[in-house]
Design an enzyme around this catalytic site. Sequence first.
Site, PDB file in Angstrom:
ATOM      1  N   ASP A 115     -71.699 -36.344  12.693  1.00  0.00           N
ATOM      2  CA  ASP A 115     -71.921 -35.071  13.376  1.00  0.00           C
ATOM      3  C   ASP A 115     -72.540 -35.231  14.761  1.00  0.00           C
ATOM      4  OD1 ASP A 115     -70.906 -33.708  11.251  1.00  0.00           O
ATOM      5  OD2 ASP A 115     -72.801 -32.837  10.582  1.00  0.00           O
ATOM      6  N   LYS A 146     -76.192 -26.095  14.770  1.00  0.00           N
ATOM      7  CA  LYS A 146     -74.756 -25.794  14.721  1.00  0.00           C
ATOM      8  C   LYS A 146     -74.450 -25.067  13.416  1.00  0.00           C
ATOM      9  CE  LYS A 146     -73.592 -29.021  11.425  1.00  0.00           C
ATOM     10  NZ  LYS A 146     -73.065 -28.731  10.060  1.00  0.00           N
TER      11      LYS A 146
END
Length: 301
Positions: A137, A14
């Site tokens: 996350d 990401k």
Amino acid sequence: MTLASSFSLPAPAKLNLFLHITGQRDDGYHLLQTVFALLDHGDTLQFQPADSLSLQVSGDAPVGEDNLILRAANALQRYSGCTLGAQLALTKRLPQGGGVGGGSSDAASTLLGLNHLWQLNLSIDELADIGLSLGADIPVFVRGHNAWAEGVGDQLQPINLPEELFLVIHPGISAPTAVIFQDPQLTRDTAKSRVAAFLGQGLKQDTGASPSNDCDSFHNDCEATAKRHFPAIAEALNWLEERAGNARMTGTGACVFARIADRQSGEDFLLQLPPHWTGFVASSVKLSPAHQALKALQSST
């Protein structure tokens, strides 16, 4: 019960397209706003039925009780009461301490993959909650969509981002998150923004328009602190800015990234990397590659 056969799942990287620190809770956790963009590049996890849990790693990653893959597997067992095992094999490509979510993505793909292997039929919400207990996350990777995040990163709102190409550079160091967040000079009072402002100023939703590269109101509050502690990050940002422009740091570092016009130019830049630096070219995606692979598995059974 018949277990699923062997299969593999991606664990994608990401990027934090921006990262604002808007405050700090009494317990020390930082409040933030960010946008997670999922990429089509990352690690790979292989799943195979077994009598007990085991993990093999190819690449640079710790293997032990603190490994997020094993912690995720154990957490899933505790939550579900499942006593089945699995032989897991990780092909590690994403750098440790790089800010691209490697460990969190590995944990998320572990939850998704074992839920399929063990046929637990847990919901995405349940898997995301298990993931959140391990790291802030992890839920975005479990849910599999690009997202606007707030709180400690756990409050997620899916957003539609254009698919873009990025050049991601790792300057050969690890940037521990604790070093950044414990720095007294870290900006912790950036004014809150709104999704619409980001989509309007930074990335145009559903228009196909090119994003603006000079969106100073959307930045990474951790970047200045990271550059001060880790000169290699400052060097990488300067190197990338000179060649591609619009260079940014992702997360708390150490990776930096820039949007590029085409894959060939990115590959050309990679050939110019200084010694001990690594990098990759990747596209942002609408749906996580892990979810795409799971859909293909489920449709074939």
